[in-house]
Write a protein that holds these residues in place. Structure first.
Motif, short mmCIF file in Angstrom:
data_model
loop_
_atom_site.label_atom_id
_atom_site.label_comp_id
_atom_site.label_asym_id
_atom_site.label_seq_id
_atom_site.Cartn_x
_atom_site.Cartn_y
_atom_site.Cartn_z
N SER A 71 -0.35 5.67 -5.27
CA SER A 71 -1.67 5.07 -5.29
C SER A 71 -2.12 4.30 -4.21
N LEU A 72 -1.15 3.22 -3.67
CA LEU A 72 -1.63 2.65 -2.49
C LEU A 72 -1.98 3.60 -1.30
N ALA A 73 -1.44 4.64 -1.26
CA ALA A 73 -1.91 5.38 0.08
C ALA A 73 -3.30 5.88 0.06
N LYS A 74 -3.95 5.71 -1.33
CA LYS A 74 -5.23 6.44 -1.31
C LYS A 74 -6.25 5.24 -1.00
N SER A 75 -5.80 4.03 -0.87
CA SER A 75 -6.53 3.01 -0.21
C SER A 75 -6.92 2.76 1.16
N ASP A 76 -8.35 2.24 1.39
CA ASP A 76 -8.50 2.05 2.78
C ASP A 76 -8.05 0.56 3.29
N PHE A 77 -7.72 -0.21 2.41
CA PHE A 77 -7.29 -1.66 2.81
C PHE A 77 -6.03 -1.40 3.81
N PRO A 78 -6.17 -2.14 4.76
CA PRO A 78 -4.86 -2.17 5.80
C PRO A 78 -3.49 -2.77 4.94
N VAL A 79 -3.90 -3.82 4.17
CA VAL A 79 -2.80 -4.62 3.46
C VAL A 79 -2.26 -3.49 2.67
N ALA A 80 -2.98 -2.72 1.70
CA ALA A 80 -2.36 -1.57 0.73
C ALA A 80 -1.52 -0.66 1.61
N LYS A 81 -2.05 -0.21 2.84
CA LYS A 81 -1.22 0.84 3.78
C LYS A 81 0.06 0.20 4.03
N MET A 82 -0.02 -0.94 4.76
CA MET A 82 1.47 -1.63 4.95
C MET A 82 2.29 -1.88 4.20
N LEU A 83 1.69 -2.18 2.81
CA LEU A 83 2.69 -1.89 1.62
C LEU A 83 3.19 -0.79 1.44
N SER A 84 2.44 0.45 1.35
CA SER A 84 2.83 1.53 1.24
C SER A 84 4.08 2.09 2.01
N GLU A 85 3.79 1.82 3.40
CA GLU A 85 4.88 1.97 4.21
C GLU A 85 6.19 1.45 3.94
N LYS A 86 6.04 0.16 3.67
CA LYS A 86 7.39 -0.90 3.20
C LYS A 86 7.88 0.07 1.87
N ILE A 87 7.28 0.27 0.87
CA ILE A 87 7.88 1.15 -0.30
C ILE A 87 8.56 2.14 0.09
N LYS A 88 7.76 2.74 1.27
CA LYS A 88 8.63 4.26 1.72
C LYS A 88 9.97 4.00 2.19
N GLU A 89 10.04 2.79 3.07
CA GLU A 89 11.27 2.34 3.67
C GLU A 89 12.37 1.92 2.48
N LEU A 90 11.82 1.16 1.50
CA LEU A 90 12.74 0.90 0.37
C LEU A 90 13.30 2.21 -0.46
N LEU A 91 12.26 3.03 -0.54
CA LEU A 91 12.88 4.25 -1.24
C LEU A 91 13.86 5.30 -0.49
N ALA A 92 13.84 4.79 0.90
CA ALA A 92 14.65 5.81 1.97
C ALA A 92 16.16 4.95 1.78
N THR A 93 16.26 3.82 1.27
CA THR A 93 17.69 3.23 1.04
C THR A 93 18.47 3.75 0.18
N PRO A 94 19.86 3.81 0.68
CA PRO A 94 20.84 4.88 -0.05
C PRO A 94 20.79 4.75 -1.83
N ILE A 95 20.67 3.25 -2.31
CA ILE A 95 20.76 3.12 -3.59
C ILE A 95 19.73 3.69 -4.33
N LEU A 96 18.35 3.84 -3.82
CA LEU A 96 17.51 4.43 -4.48
C LEU A 96 17.30 5.97 -4.20
N LYS A 97 17.49 6.06 -2.93
CA LYS A 97 17.54 7.46 -2.66
C LYS A 97 18.50 8.31 -3.45
#
Length: 422
Positions: free
Chosen positions: A153-179
């Motif tokens: 959902s955030l990746a669809k937004s043009d807001f810079p703050v939304a795009k930054m948050l989207s990248e942080k969530i990607k990093e979080l999803l890449a952690t072993p416990i969630l991956k």
């Protein structure tokens, strides 16, 4: 104190532990056993019967007949009576055992039962223990799914703050416990990494804060995001994971085991076997009887492709009672209620619910006084059903001569399920 032993879970869900099945096979004649299985020893017969039952309906029917006519199982009485006997034994103790409190809470008087409480009692009656453990969900997997939805959902937004948050969530999803989060081998996980869970919960707290910032920013510039409602809903669900305990795999399992009657009985039996309590033998006998009674309901549910339930409350006017629920492929629900009343004898109710709110009720009794009470009050029953938005299409009173269920012949189309609505 009852300490729930999580490493014993797999012992609980092994099907050949069913005491009712063992009792039937021990008392079956050689000819009956030959009908059921070619195996010679009890363990092999139990395993093969339960593995093949889904493909062998004739074997199921034979075994179900044996279960219903087994003298030991027929004389077990009702579960509420056994719990009362156990409580009576426990009350005589100078130093009460913790299980006394558990059983007092479970066995409520009928006048104190409401719809939500009754549903909770059925769910924790012990009959669904193995099913609940089998279907237990990993909260980390639920969190992973929510974060994936949010990131898209955030990746669809043009807001810079939304795009930054989207990248942080990607990093979080890449952690072993969630991956690596999944429901595979969930019951074999015996310990959670507390430090990792605390760190993850803090990360979720930051994500929720970030989502609220995105929503606030859009409101400040009076530009509603097309997915703003979706963001708010996901943020609300994510908020529950700010508590590390809510991320614990074992917490879900522990909650099931702490509330379920069969799980509590199994743990109590294990503790009593090591106890030097003066009434240890008598208490253990009551615990074993309760486990046998629950196993009987589980076995008959399995063999009849239905949900066979006991009445989980105390009522002085009741000697015995059970409920059988079925659902067919056309979304019709069938409910048989078999009661043995102290004053009026045997009473059978057969209910059919169809088209979501249409109901047929057949009442079977040979007691003339009871039938007069029904006739005098049938208008009240109709009114109560209509008030509950259920349309009574048919309410009929019969002599209790019909032994079989009116839908016995539909067994091939009926599916096991548990969904009760009043």
């Amino acid at each position: 104190m009852i300490n729930l032993s999580l490493n014993k879970q797999l012992d609980i869900i092994v099907p050949n532990k069913n005491r009712a099945l063992a009792t039937i096979l021990q008392q079956a004649t050689p000819k009956e056993l030959e009908t059921l299985s070619k195996d010679k020893d009890l363990g092999s017969i139990m395993n093969s019967l339960l593995k093949e039952s889904s493909q062998n309906h004739a074997s199921d029917k034979t075994l179900l007949d044996l279960a219903k006519n087994n003298p030991t199982l027929k004389e077990l009485g009702n579960i509420s009576g056994t719990i009362k006997d156990l409580l009576s034994t426990l009350k005589s103790e100078k130093n009460p055992l913790p299980i006394e409190t558990v059983f007092k809470k479970f066995l409520l008087e009928m006048k104190d039962i409401s719809e939500p409480i009754l549903r909770e009692k059925f769910e924790n009656s012990g009959i669904f223990l193995e099913s609940k453990l089998k279907n237990v969900q990993n909260p980390q997997l639920e969190l992973k799914t929510l974060l994936q939805t949010l990131e898209k959902s955030l990746a669809k937004s043009d807001f810079p703050v939304a795009k930054m948050l989207s990248e942080k969530i990607k990093e979080l999803l890449a952690t072993p416990i969630l991956k690596e989060a999944s429901n595979d081998l969930l019951l074999q996980i015996t310990k959670d990494d507390t430090a990792v869970l605390k760190q993850l919960s803090k990360s979720i707290e930051r994500v929720v804060f970030g989502v609220n910032e995105v929503i606030k920013r859009s409101e400040d510039i009076k530009q509603n995001l097309p997915f703003q409602k979706e963001l708010s809903e996901v943020a609300l669900k994510l908020s529950s994971f700010k508590d590390p305990q809510k991320l614990s795999v074992q917490e879900n399992v522990r909650e099931i085991l702490s509330k379920d009657l069969k799980a509590v009985l199994l743990q109590a039996g294990e503790e009593l076997s090591k106890s030097s309590h003066p009434n240890q033998a008598e208490i253990s006998q009551h615990v074993d009887k309760l486990l046998l009674q629950i196993d009987y309901y589980q076995l008959t549910s399995h063999l009849s492709n239905s949900s066979s339930l006991y009445l989980p409350f105390s009522w002085d006017g009741l000697e015995e009672g059970n409920i059988n629920l079925k659902k067919d492929k056309d979304d019709k629900f069938y409910c048989d209620i078999d009661l043995k009343l102290k004053e009026y004898g045997e009473l059978k109710l057969k209910l059919t619910l169809y088209e979501k709110n249409q109901i047929n009720i057949h009442i079977y009794s040979n007691n003339n006084d009871f039938k007069e009470i029904i006739k005098e009050n049938i208008h009240l029953l109709r009114s109560a059903l209509i008030e509950s938005q259920i349309t009574p299409r048919e309410i009929r009173l019969f002599e209790a001569v019909k032994k079989s269920s009116p839908y016995d012949n539909q067994s091939n189309d009926i599916q096991l399920g548990f969904e009760v609505k009043a």
